[in-house]
Enzyme design. Structure first.
Site, PDB file in Angstrom:
ATOM      1  N   LEU A  30       0.652  -1.037   0.222  1.00  0.00           N
ATOM      2  CA  LEU A  30       0.676  -0.485   0.490  1.00  0.00           C
ATOM      3  C   LEU A  30       0.897   1.229  -0.192  1.00  0.00           C
ATOM      4  O   LEU A  30       1.941   1.740   0.608  1.00  0.00           O
ATOM      5  CB  LEU A  30      -0.735  -0.160   1.127  1.00  0.00           C
ATOM      6  CG  LEU A  30      -1.949  -1.169   1.324  1.00  0.00           C
ATOM      7  CD1 LEU A  30      -2.548  -0.771   2.417  1.00  0.00           C
ATOM      8  CD2 LEU A  30      -2.656  -1.195   0.747  1.00  0.00           C
ATOM      9  N   GLU A  32       0.112   5.577  -0.104  1.00  0.00           N
ATOM     10  CA  GLU A  32      -0.505   6.964  -0.582  1.00  0.00           C
ATOM     11  C   GLU A  32      -1.968   7.198  -1.189  1.00  0.00           C
ATOM     12  O   GLU A  32      -2.687   7.338  -0.755  1.00  0.00           O
ATOM     13  CB  GLU A  32      -0.007   7.978  -0.609  1.00  0.00           C
ATOM     14  CG  GLU A  32       0.936   8.590   0.983  1.00  0.00           C
ATOM     15  CD  GLU A  32       0.242   8.580   1.788  1.00  0.00           C
ATOM     16  OE1 GLU A  32      -0.847   8.887   2.349  1.00  0.00           O
ATOM     17  OE2 GLU A  32       0.602   7.605   2.946  1.00  0.00           O
ATOM     18  N   GLY A  33      -1.590   6.038  -2.524  1.00  0.00           N
ATOM     19  CA  GLY A  33      -2.616   6.233  -4.143  1.00  0.00           C
ATOM     20  C   GLY A  33      -4.256   5.442  -2.966  1.00  0.00           C
ATOM     21  O   GLY A  33      -5.043   5.786  -2.626  1.00  0.00           O
ATOM     22  N   HIS A  34      -3.256   4.361  -2.636  1.00  0.00           N
ATOM     23  CA  HIS A  34      -4.666   3.550  -1.757  1.00  0.00           C
ATOM     24  C   HIS A  34      -5.200   4.208  -0.125  1.00  0.00           C
ATOM     25  O   HIS A  34      -6.388   4.026   0.145  1.00  0.00           O
ATOM     26  CB  HIS A  34      -3.839   2.014  -1.125  1.00  0.00           C
ATOM     27  CG  HIS A  34      -3.378   0.973  -2.173  1.00  0.00           C
ATOM     28  ND1 HIS A  34      -1.958   1.255  -2.266  1.00  0.00           N
ATOM     29  CD2 HIS A  34      -4.088   0.242  -3.179  1.00  0.00           C
ATOM     30  CE1 HIS A  34      -1.536   0.542  -3.082  1.00  0.00           C
ATOM     31  NE2 HIS A  34      -2.659   0.079  -3.667  1.00  0.00           N
ATOM     32  N   GLN A  58      -6.097 -11.737 -13.431  1.00  0.00           N
ATOM     33  CA  GLN A  58      -5.836 -10.668 -14.042  1.00  0.00           C
ATOM     34  C   GLN A  58      -4.633 -10.525 -14.171  1.00  0.00           C
ATOM     35  O   GLN A  58      -4.079  -9.473 -14.425  1.00  0.00           O
ATOM     36  CB  GLN A  58      -5.903  -9.987 -12.588  1.00  0.00           C
ATOM     37  CG  GLN A  58      -5.468  -8.817 -11.651  1.00  0.00           C
ATOM     38  CD  GLN A  58      -5.993  -8.232 -10.878  1.00  0.00           C
ATOM     39  OE1 GLN A  58      -7.181  -8.129 -10.164  1.00  0.00           O
ATOM     40  NE2 GLN A  58      -5.611  -6.951 -10.938  1.00  0.00           N
ATOM     41  N   GLY A 144     -10.236   3.741  -7.353  1.00  0.00           N
ATOM     42  CA  GLY A 144      -8.499   5.174  -8.306  1.00  0.00           C
ATOM     43  C   GLY A 144      -8.817   5.666  -9.301  1.00  0.00           C
ATOM     44  O   GLY A 144      -8.613   4.657 -10.503  1.00  0.00           O
ATOM     45  N   GLN A 145      -9.152   6.716 -10.186  1.00  0.00           N
ATOM     46  CA  GLN A 145      -8.935   6.936 -11.162  1.00  0.00           C
ATOM     47  C   GLN A 145      -8.041   7.029 -12.043  1.00  0.00           C
ATOM     48  O   GLN A 145      -7.787   6.420 -13.367  1.00  0.00           O
ATOM     49  CB  GLN A 145      -9.294   8.533 -11.407  1.00  0.00           C
ATOM     50  CG  GLN A 145      -8.802   9.241 -12.529  1.00  0.00           C
ATOM     51  CD  GLN A 145      -9.931   8.345 -13.727  1.00  0.00           C
ATOM     52  OE1 GLN A 145     -11.029   8.676 -12.669  1.00  0.00           O
ATOM     53  NE2 GLN A 145      -9.620   9.240 -15.439  1.00  0.00           N
ATOM     54  N   LYS A 146      -6.622   6.274 -11.527  1.00  0.00           N
ATOM     55  CA  LYS A 146      -5.005   6.118 -11.738  1.00  0.00           C
ATOM     56  C   LYS A 146      -5.628   4.109 -12.383  1.00  0.00           C
ATOM     57  O   LYS A 146      -5.206   4.607 -13.285  1.00  0.00           O
ATOM     58  CB  LYS A 146      -4.554   5.501 -10.733  1.00  0.00           C
ATOM     59  CG  LYS A 146      -3.361   4.216 -10.721  1.00  0.00           C
ATOM     60  CD  LYS A 146      -2.098   5.306 -11.196  1.00  0.00           C
ATOM     61  CE  LYS A 146      -0.763   4.112 -11.863  1.00  0.00           C
ATOM     62  NZ  LYS A 146      -0.980   3.028 -12.434  1.00  0.00           N
ATOM     63  N   SER A 182       2.489   3.482  -7.772  1.00  0.00           N
ATOM     64  CA  SER A 182       1.626   2.330  -8.173  1.00  0.00           C
ATOM     65  C   SER A 182       2.801   1.554  -7.329  1.00  0.00           C
ATOM     66  O   SER A 182       3.651   1.781  -7.055  1.00  0.00           O
ATOM     67  CB  SER A 182       2.092   2.797  -9.835  1.00  0.00           C
ATOM     68  OG  SER A 182       2.017   0.387 -10.001  1.00  0.00           O
TER      69      SER A 182
HETATM   70  P1  AMP Z   1      -4.289  -2.053  -6.643  1.00  0.00           P
HETATM   71  O1  AMP Z   1      -3.468  -2.516  -5.470  1.00  0.00           O
HETATM   72  O2  AMP Z   1      -2.852  -1.327  -7.904  1.00  0.00           O
HETATM   73  O3  AMP Z   1      -4.936  -2.955  -6.921  1.00  0.00           O
HETATM   74  O4  AMP Z   1      -4.941  -0.692  -6.470  1.00  0.00           O
HETATM   75  C1  AMP Z   1      -5.864  -0.462  -6.049  1.00  0.00           C
HETATM   76  C2  AMP Z   1      -6.947   0.338  -5.627  1.00  0.00           C
HETATM   77  O5  AMP Z   1      -5.928   1.995  -5.677  1.00  0.00           O
HETATM   78  C3  AMP Z   1      -7.074   0.490  -7.418  1.00  0.00           C
HETATM   79  O6  AMP Z   1      -8.343   1.169  -7.169  1.00  0.00           O
HETATM   80  C4  AMP Z   1      -6.474   1.411  -7.905  1.00  0.00           C
HETATM   81  O7  AMP Z   1      -7.053   2.138  -8.865  1.00  0.00           O
HETATM   82  C5  AMP Z   1      -5.968   2.113  -6.865  1.00  0.00           C
HETATM   83  N1  AMP Z   1      -5.107   3.484  -7.020  1.00  0.00           N
HETATM   84  C6  AMP Z   1      -3.464   2.460  -6.818  1.00  0.00           C
HETATM   85  N2  AMP Z   1      -2.861   3.880  -7.508  1.00  0.00           N
HETATM   86  C7  AMP Z   1      -3.344   4.756  -6.758  1.00  0.00           C
HETATM   87  C8  AMP Z   1      -3.177   6.016  -7.331  1.00  0.00           C
HETATM   88  N3  AMP Z   1      -1.933   6.810  -7.238  1.00  0.00           N
HETATM   89  N4  AMP Z   1      -3.903   7.501  -6.484  1.00  0.00           N
HETATM   90  C9  AMP Z   1      -5.392   7.174  -6.240  1.00  0.00           C
HETATM   91  N5  AMP Z   1      -5.795   5.566  -5.856  1.00  0.00           N
HETATM   92  C10 AMP Z   1      -4.294   4.519  -6.690  1.00  0.00           C
END
Ligand code: AMP
Length: 277
Positions: A30, A32-34, A58, A144-146, A182
């Site tokens: 995790l 800061e995005g998460h 996936q 996330g919009q990412k 990321s």
């Molecule tokens: P992941 O662990 O990569 O599957 O991401 C989990 C959630 O966090 C997903 O909804 C992503 O879109 C979101 N997320 C990942 N990176 C970011 C970011 N930089 N900013 C905002 N949300 C993010």
């Protein structure tokens, strides 16, 4: 904070949880995005849950499943600090027991962009998110919009299968130099990290061109490509300027558009996007 590994235990906890209940699905490691999703979930809900599961379905056969970064202990500390109540952290066999053989295929929206480059990726995403939404039964679920196309795929899935969650999409969190956070950034060495800035810079360029009345999508794509390819470590997978709802490519940006791209930096495949206007 309770960490729960089985579906049956989670169901018991969910039935007792004060509503509304929020869910933040993640693959862990995790950042800061998460955490921005977790903070928003904390503000919106009486109970906040998060899931940590690196979902093998996936990942493509030649992708980074085996090396995907993990840090369960660090993740749990961060979630606890964010005030998360319930963490669903199942083992592989709990999600995909022997004999598992049902998959969720979202239609056209899942075939473009990431879907075209990564066959079966969204099948894996939709299947696991469908399972998470039926196990956790959240009122609100945070993405996330990412991962812009993923949010469209999940909204389609949620509506079509009446999964009943409110899908909340949160802005992309970036490092101070513009690189979108990321988990995969952990793979980048110093040179790659610098080259990776071409993604956000090309999106900034697209916005500058658009703002100075250049609405010809093909010209903007070409200038973005030039900027990215000026950096020798990069190779472009796709650059897209598409209708924000259908993801159909645009000739002229005459409606709200998603500018998105996937670029390999060394061996690492990164994605990023921005919305126009
Ligand atoms: P992941 O662990 O990569 O599957 O991401 C989990 C959630 O966090 C997903 O909804 C992503 O879109 C979101 N997320 C990942 N990176 C970011 C970011 N930089 N900013 C905002 N949300 C993010």
């Amino acid at each position: 904070m309770r960490v729960i590994e089985t579906v049956s235990d989670f169901r018991v906890a969910e039935r007792k949880a004060p509503r509304p209940l929020g869910l933040v699905p993640t693959m862990g490691y995790l950042h800061e995005g998460h955490m921005s999703l977790a903070h928003r979930a904390r503000a919106d809900n009486a109970t906040v849950s998060a899931s940590i599961f690196v979902n093998p379905t996936q990942f493509g056969p030649n992708e980074d499943l085996s090396t995907y970064p993990r840090d369960m202990e660090g993740d749990l500390t961060k979630l606890e600090e964010a005030g998360v109540d319930l963490v669903f952290a199942p083992q592989l066999q709990e999600v995909y027991p022997p004999g598992f053989d049902t998959h969720v295929d979202v239609g056209e929206i899942a075939t473009k962009l990431e879907g075209a480059s990564r066959p079966d990726h969204f099948r894996g995403v939709a299947t696991v998110v469908c399972k998470l939404l039926t196990i956790v039964r959240p009122d609100n679920v945070y993405f996330g919009q990412k991962d812009a196309q993923q949010t469209l795929v999940i909204k389609r899935l949620n509506a079509d299968l009446n999964l009943g969650a409110e899908v909340v999409v949160m802005p992309t969190i970036r490092d101070s130099d513009g690189l979108a956070l990321s988990s995969r950034n952990a793979y980048l060495d110093d040179g790659d990290r610098k080259a990776a800035l071409t993604l956000s810079r090309s999106l900034d360029l697209a916005r500058q061109l658009y703002d100075s009345e250049n609405h010809d999508a093909e010209k903007i794509r070409a200038q973005m490509r030039n900027l990215i390819e000026s950096e020798p470590r990069t190779s472009v997978d796709y650059i897209s300027i598409a209708d924000i709802e259908t993801l159909d490519e645009l000739d002229i940006i005459d409606r709200p558009a998603l500018v998105s791209l996937a670029v390999r930096v060394g061996d690492v495949r990164l994605i990023d996007n921005t919305l126009l206007p």
